[in-house]
Design a protein around this motif. Structure first.
Motif, PDB file in Angstrom:
ATOM      1  N   SER A   2       3.880   1.877  -4.140  1.00 53.02           N
ATOM      2  CA  SER A   2       3.826   0.401  -5.076  1.00 53.02           C
ATOM      3  C   SER A   2       4.487   0.965  -6.076  1.00 53.02           C
ATOM      4  CB  SER A   2       2.477   0.326  -5.592  1.00 53.02           C
ATOM      5  OG  SER A   2       2.624  -0.192  -6.791  1.00 53.02           O
ATOM      6  N   SER A  44      -4.937   0.793   1.862  1.00 53.32           N
ATOM      7  CA  SER A  44      -3.431   0.600   1.428  1.00 53.32           C
ATOM      8  C   SER A  44      -3.019   1.068  -0.275  1.00 53.32           C
ATOM      9  CB  SER A  44      -2.239  -0.411   1.546  1.00 53.32           C
ATOM     10  OG  SER A  44      -2.667  -1.890   0.932  1.00 53.32           O
ATOM     11  N   TYR A  46      -3.769  -1.129  -3.176  1.00 54.95           N
ATOM     12  CA  TYR A  46      -3.648  -2.344  -3.121  1.00 54.95           C
ATOM     13  C   TYR A  46      -4.462  -2.170  -4.343  1.00 54.95           C
ATOM     14  CZ  TYR A  46       0.320  -3.917  -0.810  1.00 54.95           C
ATOM     15  OH  TYR A  46       1.431  -4.097  -0.446  1.00 54.95           O
ATOM     16  N   THR A  77       5.413 -10.106  -0.012  1.00 51.32           N
ATOM     17  CA  THR A  77       4.817 -10.272   1.777  1.00 51.32           C
ATOM     18  C   THR A  77       3.255 -10.620   1.543  1.00 51.32           C
ATOM     19  OG1 THR A  77       6.467  -8.635   1.941  1.00 51.32           O
ATOM     20  CG2 THR A  77       5.491  -8.567   3.095  1.00 51.32           C
ATOM     21  N   ALA A  78       2.486  -9.403   0.929  1.00 49.06           N
ATOM     22  CA  ALA A  78       1.189  -9.457   1.349  1.00 49.06           C
ATOM     23  C   ALA A  78       0.404 -10.716   0.747  1.00 49.06           C
ATOM     24  CB  ALA A  78       0.504  -8.217  -0.235  1.00 49.06           C
ATOM     25  N   GLN A 114      10.451  -4.632   7.688  1.00 49.75           N
ATOM     26  CA  GLN A 114       9.603  -4.589   6.240  1.00 49.75           C
ATOM     27  C   GLN A 114       7.568  -5.745   6.617  1.00 49.75           C
ATOM     28  OE1 GLN A 114      10.669  -5.157   2.292  1.00 49.75           O
ATOM     29  NE2 GLN A 114      13.052  -3.251   3.088  1.00 49.75           N
ATOM     30  N   THR A 117       6.214  -3.960   9.974  1.00 49.67           N
ATOM     31  CA  THR A 117       5.375  -2.610   9.226  1.00 49.67           C
ATOM     32  C   THR A 117       4.085  -2.847   8.647  1.00 49.67           C
ATOM     33  OG1 THR A 117       7.804  -1.700   8.659  1.00 49.67           O
ATOM     34  CG2 THR A 117       5.707  -0.570   7.992  1.00 49.67           C
ATOM     35  N   GLU A 118       4.292  -3.804   7.676  1.00 54.72           N
ATOM     36  CA  GLU A 118       3.298  -4.346   6.847  1.00 54.72           C
ATOM     37  C   GLU A 118       2.269  -5.024   7.092  1.00 54.72           C
ATOM     38  OE1 GLU A 118       3.382  -4.475   1.888  1.00 54.72           O
ATOM     39  OE2 GLU A 118       3.941  -2.430   3.098  1.00 54.72           O
ATOM     40  N   LYS A 121       0.422  -2.840   9.182  1.00 50.03           N
ATOM     41  CA  LYS A 121      -0.211  -1.992   8.367  1.00 50.03           C
ATOM     42  C   LYS A 121      -1.505  -3.193   7.770  1.00 50.03           C
ATOM     43  CE  LYS A 121       0.262  -1.559   3.670  1.00 50.03           C
ATOM     44  NZ  LYS A 121       1.050  -1.376   2.597  1.00 50.03           N
TER      45      LYS A 121
END
Ligand code: ADP
Ligand code: MG
Length: 241
Positions: A2, A44, A46, A77-78, A114, A117-118, A121
């Motif tokens: 992170s 992940s 978070y 992103t999230a 990126q 990938t997220e 995931k």
């Protein structure tokens, strides 16, 4: 891994404007994400949503358009992936090849990868298909989105328009359009490409548009006015023009 230093967010100014803005969440439970997505959030590592996530997740979940400005590394992103993936699972619509249900536009191949990938995931163990297309490599290598189809398409602007011009891909099933790093897309000369995409004839009129940017220069304000409807505007921290 992170990159977030949460202590520095304690005194960060958060400005939110718009009509009937949904209440910010304080934790990921309040986000009411689909179980599969929530599990992947926990996996992940978070624990607490970042400020941009606290505001953006309920806004997107509520069906609103969004203009969000926050510095690099703030968790944008999230902030868009979690509510989008969750909503695609919550309100499933018919899957069709060549008709992505969410399109995420990103200025560079590295940033697109990126996001991809997220997305993989956070979408792990769900049936959501996620594809990516970017320039600088063979068109054929990345045509999964039109051979197998995808729910979520992540794309750089130029290559996205190549697919629009050369294939049967259409956006009439697209419920979410994300323009990530919008200021960088401008700097790279993509503003006309963004316009061309956003005004594409097959674009479904009732999609949600979400724009993310680190800065808020005049041209981004203009594009926001052009692409967004009754949107929520959020800035986290001091955002330059
Ligand atoms: P931005 O798009 O704003 O530049 P990113 O979405 O790339 O930021 O996030 C930066 C880093 O912070 C990434 O490594 C990401 O996995 C991590 N991160 C994002 N949100 C959280 C969170 N709620 N808790 C812990 N780490 C997070
Ligand atoms: Mg980002």
């Amino acid at each position: 891994t992170s990159g977030i230093n949460f202590s520095k967010y304690d005194n960060i100014p958060v400005k939110v404007s718009g009509e009937n803005v949904p209440k910010a969440i304080k934790n990921f439970d309040e986000a009411q994400l689909r179980a599969a997505i929530q599990t992947n959030v926990v996996k992940s590592g978070y624990k607490v949503p970042t400020p941009i996530q606290k505001v953006s997740i309920p806004v997107i979940a509520d069906g609103r358009d969004l203009m969000a400005c926050a510095q690099t590394g703030s968790g944008k992103t999230a902030a868009f992936l979690l509510p989008i993936l969750s909503k695609l699972l919550d309100e499933p619509q018919e899957f069709e090849i060549g008709k992505p249900q969410a399109v995420i536009v990103s200025p560079t191949r590295e940033l697109a990868i990126q996001i991809f990938t997220e997305a993989r995931k956070f979408g792990y163990d769900s049936y959501l298909k996620i594809s990516i297309v970017y320039g600088g490599t063979s068109f054929k290598h990345q045509n999964e989105c039109i051979t197998k189809g995808c729910h979520v398409l992540i794309a750089t602007p130029g290559r996205l328009m190549d697919f629009v011009e050369r294939t049967f891909i259409t956006f009439d099933h697209t419920r979410f359009v994300v323009l990530d790093e919008a200021d960088r897309m401008l700097d790279m000369g993509f503003s006309e490409t963004m316009r061309k995409f956003m005004h594409h004839q097959t674009m479904c009129p009732d999609h949600q548009t979400l724009m993310f940017s680190a800065t808020f220069p005049e041209e981004i304000q203009r594009l926001a006015g052009e692409f967004l409807n009754n949107y929520v505007f959020v800035t986290i921290g001091v955002v330059g023009g």
